[in-house]
Design a protein around this motif. Sequence first.
Motif, PDB file in Angstrom:
ATOM      1  N   ALA A 216      87.686  84.703   1.035  1.00  8.06           N
ATOM      2  CA  ALA A 216      88.837  84.513   1.613  1.00  8.06           C
ATOM      3  C   ALA A 216      88.624  84.066   3.215  1.00  8.06           C
ATOM      4  O   ALA A 216      88.091  84.792   3.793  1.00  8.06           O
ATOM      5  CB  ALA A 216      90.039  85.476   1.227  1.00  8.06           C
ATOM      6  N   GLY A 217      89.508  83.231   3.694  1.00 12.36           N
ATOM      7  CA  GLY A 217      89.537  82.794   5.057  1.00 12.36           C
ATOM      8  C   GLY A 217      90.865  82.486   5.633  1.00 12.36           C
ATOM      9  O   GLY A 217      92.052  82.563   4.740  1.00 12.36           O
ATOM     10  N   LYS A 218      91.010  81.788   6.471  1.00 14.67           N
ATOM     11  CA  LYS A 218      92.201  81.319   7.017  1.00 14.67           C
ATOM     12  C   LYS A 218      91.918  80.000   7.692  1.00 14.67           C
ATOM     13  O   LYS A 218      91.033  79.302   7.625  1.00 14.67           O
ATOM     14  CB  LYS A 218      92.529  81.809   8.527  1.00 14.67           C
ATOM     15  CG  LYS A 218      92.649  83.695   8.265  1.00 14.67           C
ATOM     16  CD  LYS A 218      93.945  83.706   7.664  1.00 14.67           C
ATOM     17  CE  LYS A 218      94.208  85.370   7.696  1.00 14.67           C
ATOM     18  NZ  LYS A 218      95.650  85.658   7.156  1.00 14.67           N
ATOM     19  N   MET A 219      93.343  79.190   7.266  1.00 11.56           N
ATOM     20  CA  MET A 219      93.339  77.759   7.715  1.00 11.56           C
ATOM     21  C   MET A 219      94.544  77.785   8.769  1.00 11.56           C
ATOM     22  O   MET A 219      95.603  77.958   8.736  1.00 11.56           O
ATOM     23  CB  MET A 219      94.120  76.917   6.206  1.00 11.56           C
ATOM     24  CG  MET A 219      94.260  75.536   6.619  1.00 11.56           C
ATOM     25  SD  MET A 219      92.839  74.500   7.040  1.00 11.56           S
ATOM     26  CE  MET A 219      92.169  74.483   5.316  1.00 11.56           C
ATOM     27  N   ALA A 220      93.869  76.789   9.960  1.00 12.58           N
ATOM     28  CA  ALA A 220      94.774  76.734  11.225  1.00 12.58           C
ATOM     29  C   ALA A 220      95.106  75.312  11.022  1.00 12.58           C
ATOM     30  O   ALA A 220      94.503  74.331  10.959  1.00 12.58           O
ATOM     31  CB  ALA A 220      93.916  77.110  12.166  1.00 12.58           C
ATOM     32  N   MET A 221      96.399  75.240  11.119  1.00 10.61           N
ATOM     33  CA  MET A 221      96.903  73.714  11.532  1.00 10.61           C
ATOM     34  C   MET A 221      97.779  73.952  12.876  1.00 10.61           C
ATOM     35  O   MET A 221      98.603  74.688  13.118  1.00 10.61           O
ATOM     36  CB  MET A 221      97.968  73.316  10.495  1.00 10.61           C
ATOM     37  CG  MET A 221      97.230  73.183   9.126  1.00 10.61           C
ATOM     38  SD  MET A 221      98.315  72.557   7.671  1.00 10.61           S
ATOM     39  CE  MET A 221      99.343  74.152   7.464  1.00 10.61           C
ATOM     40  N   VAL A 222      97.389  72.803  13.766  1.00 11.73           N
ATOM     41  CA  VAL A 222      97.833  72.811  14.986  1.00 11.73           C
ATOM     42  C   VAL A 222      98.411  71.654  15.037  1.00 11.73           C
ATOM     43  O   VAL A 222      97.932  70.336  15.245  1.00 11.73           O
ATOM     44  CB  VAL A 222      96.778  73.120  16.118  1.00 11.73           C
ATOM     45  CG1 VAL A 222      97.498  73.251  17.500  1.00 11.73           C
ATOM     46  CG2 VAL A 222      96.078  74.487  15.748  1.00 11.73           C
ATOM     47  N   ILE A 223      99.765  71.526  15.756  1.00  9.70           N
ATOM     48  CA  ILE A 223     100.465  70.201  16.290  1.00  9.70           C
ATOM     49  C   ILE A 223     100.503  70.278  17.932  1.00  9.70           C
ATOM     50  O   ILE A 223     100.984  71.124  18.528  1.00  9.70           O
ATOM     51  CB  ILE A 223     102.151  70.355  15.919  1.00  9.70           C
ATOM     52  CG1 ILE A 223     102.025  70.377  14.307  1.00  9.70           C
ATOM     53  CG2 ILE A 223     102.567  68.797  16.043  1.00  9.70           C
ATOM     54  CD1 ILE A 223     101.417  69.335  13.399  1.00  9.70           C
ATOM     55  N   THR A 224      99.631  69.116  18.250  1.00 10.81           N
ATOM     56  CA  THR A 224      99.526  69.223  19.847  1.00 10.81           C
ATOM     57  C   THR A 224      99.426  67.860  20.171  1.00 10.81           C
ATOM     58  O   THR A 224      99.206  66.720  19.348  1.00 10.81           O
ATOM     59  CB  THR A 224      98.233  69.884  20.193  1.00 10.81           C
ATOM     60  OG1 THR A 224      97.854  69.941  21.355  1.00 10.81           O
ATOM     61  CG2 THR A 224      97.030  69.445  19.452  1.00 10.81           C
ATOM     62  N   ASN A 225      99.552  67.662  21.620  1.00  9.45           N
ATOM     63  CA  ASN A 225      99.161  66.282  22.263  1.00  9.45           C
ATOM     64  C   ASN A 225      97.634  66.384  22.962  1.00  9.45           C
ATOM     65  O   ASN A 225      97.393  65.233  23.523  1.00  9.45           O
ATOM     66  CB  ASN A 225     100.136  66.154  23.399  1.00  9.45           C
ATOM     67  CG  ASN A 225     101.570  65.848  23.142  1.00  9.45           C
ATOM     68  OD1 ASN A 225     101.484  64.918  21.805  1.00  9.45           O
ATOM     69  ND2 ASN A 225     102.693  66.385  23.595  1.00  9.45           N
ATOM     70  N   HIS A 226      96.976  67.391  22.627  1.00  4.86           N
ATOM     71  CA  HIS A 226      95.792  67.548  23.288  1.00  4.86           C
ATOM     72  C   HIS A 226      94.503  67.829  22.190  1.00  4.86           C
ATOM     73  O   HIS A 226      93.766  68.559  22.084  1.00  4.86           O
ATOM     74  CB  HIS A 226      95.617  68.637  24.257  1.00  4.86           C
ATOM     75  CG  HIS A 226      96.526  68.433  25.401  1.00  4.86           C
ATOM     76  ND1 HIS A 226      96.463  67.663  26.520  1.00  4.86           N
ATOM     77  CD2 HIS A 226      97.914  68.918  25.513  1.00  4.86           C
ATOM     78  CE1 HIS A 226      97.475  67.744  27.169  1.00  4.86           C
ATOM     79  NE2 HIS A 226      98.212  68.307  26.789  1.00  4.86           N
ATOM     80  N   GLY A 227      94.956  66.935  21.090  1.00  2.35           N
ATOM     81  CA  GLY A 227      93.878  67.172  19.837  1.00  2.35           C
ATOM     82  C   GLY A 227      92.432  67.036  20.118  1.00  2.35           C
ATOM     83  O   GLY A 227      91.776  68.093  19.688  1.00  2.35           O
ATOM     84  N   LYS A 228      91.938  66.045  20.896  1.00  4.16           N
ATOM     85  CA  LYS A 228      90.504  65.995  20.936  1.00  4.16           C
ATOM     86  C   LYS A 228      90.007  67.044  21.801  1.00  4.16           C
ATOM     87  O   LYS A 228      88.722  67.554  21.614  1.00  4.16           O
ATOM     88  CB  LYS A 228      90.397  64.621  21.356  1.00  4.16           C
ATOM     89  CG  LYS A 228      88.751  64.185  21.620  1.00  4.16           C
ATOM     90  CD  LYS A 228      88.096  63.915  20.504  1.00  4.16           C
ATOM     91  CE  LYS A 228      86.762  63.357  20.601  1.00  4.16           C
ATOM     92  NZ  LYS A 228      85.853  64.181  21.311  1.00  4.16           N
ATOM     93  N   GLU A 229      90.649  67.328  22.719  1.00  4.30           N
ATOM     94  CA  GLU A 229      90.169  68.414  23.868  1.00  4.30           C
ATOM     95  C   GLU A 229      90.082  69.752  23.149  1.00  4.30           C
ATOM     96  O   GLU A 229      89.174  70.395  23.249  1.00  4.30           O
ATOM     97  CB  GLU A 229      91.314  68.583  25.042  1.00  4.30           C
ATOM     98  CG  GLU A 229      90.655  69.368  25.996  1.00  4.30           C
ATOM     99  CD  GLU A 229      91.647  69.488  27.237  1.00  4.30           C
ATOM    100  OE1 GLU A 229      91.274  70.484  28.320  1.00  4.30           O
ATOM    101  OE2 GLU A 229      92.796  68.867  27.153  1.00  4.30           O
ATOM    102  N   ILE A 230      91.152  70.191  22.362  1.00  2.00           N
ATOM    103  CA  ILE A 230      91.103  71.264  21.470  1.00  2.00           C
ATOM    104  C   ILE A 230      90.172  71.525  20.627  1.00  2.00           C
ATOM    105  O   ILE A 230      89.364  72.485  20.297  1.00  2.00           O
ATOM    106  CB  ILE A 230      92.479  71.808  21.149  1.00  2.00           C
ATOM    107  CG1 ILE A 230      93.702  71.857  22.034  1.00  2.00           C
ATOM    108  CG2 ILE A 230      92.321  72.853  19.946  1.00  2.00           C
ATOM    109  CD1 ILE A 230      94.931  71.934  21.426  1.00  2.00           C
ATOM    110  N   ALA A 231      89.871  70.612  19.908  1.00  2.00           N
ATOM    111  CA  ALA A 231      88.983  70.071  18.794  1.00  2.00           C
ATOM    112  C   ALA A 231      87.450  70.368  19.332  1.00  2.00           C
ATOM    113  O   ALA A 231      86.658  71.115  18.777  1.00  2.00           O
ATOM    114  CB  ALA A 231      89.091  68.629  18.093  1.00  2.00           C
ATOM    115  N   ASP A 232      87.206  69.946  20.617  1.00  3.44           N
ATOM    116  CA  ASP A 232      85.902  69.834  21.135  1.00  3.44           C
ATOM    117  C   ASP A 232      85.442  71.352  21.495  1.00  3.44           C
ATOM    118  O   ASP A 232      84.305  71.802  21.328  1.00  3.44           O
ATOM    119  CB  ASP A 232      85.868  68.961  22.281  1.00  3.44           C
ATOM    120  CG  ASP A 232      85.721  67.599  22.192  1.00  3.44           C
ATOM    121  OD1 ASP A 232      85.495  67.127  20.864  1.00  3.44           O
ATOM    122  OD2 ASP A 232      85.958  66.657  22.838  1.00  3.44           O
ATOM    123  N   VAL A 233      86.652  72.203  21.924  1.00  3.92           N
ATOM    124  CA  VAL A 233      86.336  73.484  22.281  1.00  3.92           C
ATOM    125  C   VAL A 233      86.320  74.433  21.272  1.00  3.92           C
ATOM    126  O   VAL A 233      85.398  75.292  21.201  1.00  3.92           O
ATOM    127  CB  VAL A 233      87.589  73.859  23.335  1.00  3.92           C
ATOM    128  CG1 VAL A 233      87.136  75.274  23.706  1.00  3.92           C
ATOM    129  CG2 VAL A 233      87.612  72.996  24.380  1.00  3.92           C
TER     130      VAL A 233
END
Length: 303
Positions: A216-233
């Motif tokens: 079992a694990g977790k699924m995170a869904m994030v609504i943002t204007n900084h998608g690429k930056e957050i994804a890279d980090v």
Amino acid sequence: MIRYNFNKKVGGNNMKIEKQKIYDITIDTFYDIIGSILYAAGIYTFALSANFAPGGISGLSIIINFFTKIPIGVCSLLLNIPIIIISYKVLGKWFLVKSLKTMVISAFFMDVVFPLIPIYSGNPILAAVFAGVLSGAGLALIYMRNSSTGGTDFLILSVRKKAPHLSIGQITIAIDGCVILLGGLVFGTIDAVLLGIIMTISSSTIIDKIMSGFEAGKMAMVITNHGKEIADVIGKEVGRGVTIMNVTGAFSGESRQMLMCACSKSQVYNLRRIVSTIDPTAMTMISSFDEAFGLGFKDNLID
């Protein structure tokens, strides 16, 4: 004239099919044997001496055994006869044939093998828990090969096909609840009802865990204007891949990005920290999943 001989190819295919059938039957039987051993250990070694009845046909068999001393496995087979007749048209011949084989193997271990082994006569609560864990593990192995020990499984599947608006959980609770309450009346104590509930919950939990996995694990869904930056980090610090989708808010009409990332429970805190640091106004939703298959998780292949 050129003549083609297709017989060799057809014969080869038939041989492959026959080998696959033999392999499937062998694996089915192996799962039946291991599952039946665990199931019989749970019912005979732990539940029988604790004076309570779990749900289903096994519970009814224990109640009948209490009055008549007829072996539990034999009781289960006899009780299954009318259920099989009722369910035949609904569930189909092949499923019932496989299940009948499983029932015979289970009855053998229940009535012939385990009576030779000392039964547990200790704490009734421990008996109920271990009865549920062992029987649940055994049933899960049997279910994994598309078979069944019969009984209420047939009734549940039949009712489900006739009344699809009812959930399996609702049908199970109704049938098992009646048997557990009957066990309380027969054994004459409220403890018999409580122990039956404990075993049923333990068994259901183990079945769910084995059937859907312990990963079992977790699924995170994030609504943002900084998608690429957050994804890279997230990729660098958490080591998880992120899927980026363009979305539009229905109320505001604004275009934003939604990130979707599957991770372990221990990685959720770092993921949330990264999101809140880069975009404090982002909306983050965390949900759970039972299993994940694919790159970075479990193999997609099924034996």
